[in-house]
Motif scaffolding. Structure first.
Motif, short mmCIF file in Angstrom:
data_model
loop_
_atom_site.label_atom_id
_atom_site.label_comp_id
_atom_site.label_asym_id
_atom_site.label_seq_id
_atom_site.Cartn_x
_atom_site.Cartn_y
_atom_site.Cartn_z
N UNK A 108 0.65 -1.05 0.35
CA UNK A 108 -0.03 -0.03 0.09
C UNK A 108 1.09 0.82 0.20
N UNK A 109 1.92 1.38 0.06
CA UNK A 109 3.03 1.91 0.48
C UNK A 109 2.86 3.39 -1.11
N UNK A 110 3.23 2.20 -1.55
CA UNK A 110 2.85 3.44 -3.05
C UNK A 110 1.52 4.32 -3.61
N UNK A 111 0.70 4.20 -2.34
CA UNK A 111 -0.86 4.93 -2.83
C UNK A 111 -0.85 6.05 -1.66
N UNK A 112 0.58 6.35 -1.01
CA UNK A 112 0.27 6.77 0.53
C UNK A 112 0.29 8.46 -0.14
N UNK A 113 0.84 9.11 -1.20
CA UNK A 113 0.56 10.53 -2.05
C UNK A 113 -0.68 10.88 -2.31
N UNK A 114 -0.99 9.32 -3.17
CA UNK A 114 -2.29 9.53 -3.48
C UNK A 114 -3.29 9.89 -1.98
N UNK A 115 -3.80 9.07 -0.96
CA UNK A 115 -4.88 9.16 -0.09
C UNK A 115 -5.04 9.70 0.99
N UNK A 116 -3.04 10.74 0.83
CA UNK A 116 -3.29 11.77 1.62
C UNK A 116 -3.27 12.49 1.34
N UNK A 168 5.06 7.05 7.53
CA UNK A 168 6.26 8.58 8.51
C UNK A 168 6.62 9.53 7.31
N UNK A 169 5.17 10.15 7.66
CA UNK A 169 5.23 12.17 7.31
C UNK A 169 5.62 13.07 8.69
N UNK A 170 6.66 13.51 8.44
CA UNK A 170 7.41 14.25 9.81
C UNK A 170 6.71 15.16 10.21
N UNK A 171 6.13 15.95 9.01
CA UNK A 171 5.21 17.50 9.17
C UNK A 171 3.93 17.33 10.01
N UNK A 172 3.27 16.05 9.92
CA UNK A 172 2.00 15.32 9.92
C UNK A 172 2.16 15.46 11.76
N UNK A 173 3.21 13.62 11.89
CA UNK A 173 3.47 13.28 12.84
C UNK A 173 4.03 14.73 14.01
N UNK A 229 -2.25 10.85 13.97
CA UNK A 229 -0.75 10.43 14.62
C UNK A 229 -0.50 8.68 14.06
N UNK A 230 -1.23 8.35 14.13
CA UNK A 230 -1.21 6.36 13.06
C UNK A 230 -0.78 6.81 12.56
N UNK A 231 -1.50 7.12 11.00
CA UNK A 231 -0.94 7.20 9.83
C UNK A 231 -0.16 7.95 9.39
N UNK A 232 0.71 9.15 10.30
CA UNK A 232 1.98 9.87 9.96
C UNK A 232 2.58 8.81 10.82
#
Length: 432
Positions: A240-248, A274-279, A267-270
């Protein structure tokens, strides 16, 4: 054998039997309910499912008749979580017909009336049904057979795709368990799962099988959290990692600024993607607004994340309370204040404000229950600085008293700059 309710691969050798689908997922904590309902009114949360935090891994199973993933949460149920149970609709009773004898009696009593000439009745015009409000289109799942039990599903999948994408499924099908032995002997097997959301599971399985055209480009925050919890549990993040940008990007919403369940989903999704800003933003808000011990709400967030958040929250609150008590001591010994009157008046005003806000005696101690950092800062900023008039200087025979002004006669100066939010955690530091 019952036919599959969903077919991901027509030639698939594995049937995933999903039991107790769509169970509770991430119940809100007591302090969230307190934040939303100050008078302790219960909060009805969305119907959701259990998470993988308390669920067993395949290596925990030894000689069990069926490998069950998911499982019901063990131990005492957390207070504050309320199931959104939909009450069954009661059948509406048809109108009661009057007894036939009453009808005859009415006819007999009615006066005779000359019959009017028959008038041709106009054809009845069919009433148009009321326009229905648009509803969200359900995700298509290629339903083949729908079971009467909505919590029970059978999904046909490919063993090869499962083993290539997921180390958990690979262990099940090639290890020393009953399922792997059955698969080697018969070439097919059933694997039991429990308590997952059916739509989230189908999204993950289609990603594993490379059926990208059947995966929705936009998910709700909750559905995205459910899919990522499944990907984490079955150890197939790459699927599912390739969908990161699309879904976010499709979420199109800012992080909540209130202490709520959605904030922990972020918190969990970031953490998962591994989304530094949202985390950083989510941890900052959680630490600043929490008025109790911070938990992960059953989400598989690393323990070092919750431990770091609790430490930062307690340290920030403790430092501010220490600053208040140190300022009070400085005013008492005269090291703060421009003179005797100034230090005495400011000492008395600060002591009174601290006592009124339960910050003096007894002094709050960790883990500071029922106290959030933001609330504490707002209390301190609301302290009222006293005002008084000074006498004219002794060497001047003329003049009148004037309003006393000095840097030490203002609480904002004594305490310095106060920020209502604690600095968020750095994702890279935690990973390191």
């Amino acid at each position: 054998m019952n036919p599959p309710s969903h077919v991901i691969n027509l030639d698939g050798e594995v049937i995933i039997v999903l039991l107790n689908a769509d169970s509770l997922f991430t119940e809100p904590s007591e302090d969230m309910i307190t934040h939303r309902f100050p008078h302790n009114l219960p909060e009805l949360n969305d119907t959701i499912q259990n998470t993988a935090k308390d669920m067993k891994r395949p290596e925990d199973y030894i000689e069990t008749p069926k490998t069950i993933f998911g499982g019901k949460r063990k131990g005492k149920k957390k207070k504050g979580g309320y199931k959104n149970v939909r009450a069954p609709l009661e059948p509406i009773s048809p109108p009661t017909e009057e007894p036939a004898i009453a009808e005859e009696y009415a006819i007999a009593e009615a006066p005779a009336i000359a019959e009017a000439p028959a008038i041709a009745e106009e054809p009845a015009i069919a009433e148009e049904p009321p326009a229905e409000e648009p509803i969200e289109q359900p995700f298509e799942t290629n339903l083949v057979f729908e079971s009467a039990n909505r919590g029970y599903f059978r999904i046909q999948v490919s063993a090869k795709h499962l083993m290539l994408a997921s180390s958990v499924f690979r262990k099940i099908l090639t290890g020393s368990w009953k399922e792997s032995i059955t698969f080697l002997e018969k070439g097919s097997v059933e694997i039991t799962a429990e308590s997952w959301d059916i739509e989230a599971l189908l999204i993950l399985l289609r990603a594993i099988h490379g059926q990208q055209y059947q995966i929705p480009r936009k998910l709700t925050l909750e559905m995205l959290a459910k899919v990522t919890v499944l990907a984490d549990y079955y150890e197939c993040k790459e699927a599912v990692y390739i969908w990161t940008t699309t879904w976010i990007d499709a979420l199109g919403e800012e992080l909540p600024k209130t202490y709520c369940r959605d904030l922990f989903l972020w918190l969990w999704i970031s953490w998962f993607f591994q989304l530094p800003a949202q985390f950083k933003d989510s941890t900052s808000t959680i630490m600043s607004l929490s008025n109790d011990w911070i938990s992960n709400l059953g989400l598989p967030v690393s323990d070092k994340v919750t431990e770091a958040m609790n430490n930062c929250r307690e340290e920030a609150i403790d430092n501010l309370i220490r600053r208040l008590h140190q300022t009070r001591r400085d005013l008492l010994d005269g090291s703060r204040g421009c003179g005797f009157e100034c230090s005495s008046i400011m000492y008395g005003a600060l002591t009174k404000e601290m006592q009124l806000n339960n910050l003096l005696s007894p002094r709050p101690t960790p883990p500071f229950p029922s106290l959030s950092y933001k609330c504490l800062v707002q209390k301190v900023l609301s302290f009222k600085s006293p005002q008084w008039y000074s006498r004219p200087s002794s060497y001047s025979s003329y003049g009148s008293s004037h309003h006393h002004i000095c840097l030490h006669s203002s609480f904002p100066f004594l305490f310095g700059t106060l920020n209502e939010f604690i600095r968020g955690l750095d994702l890279h530091n935690l990973n390191g």
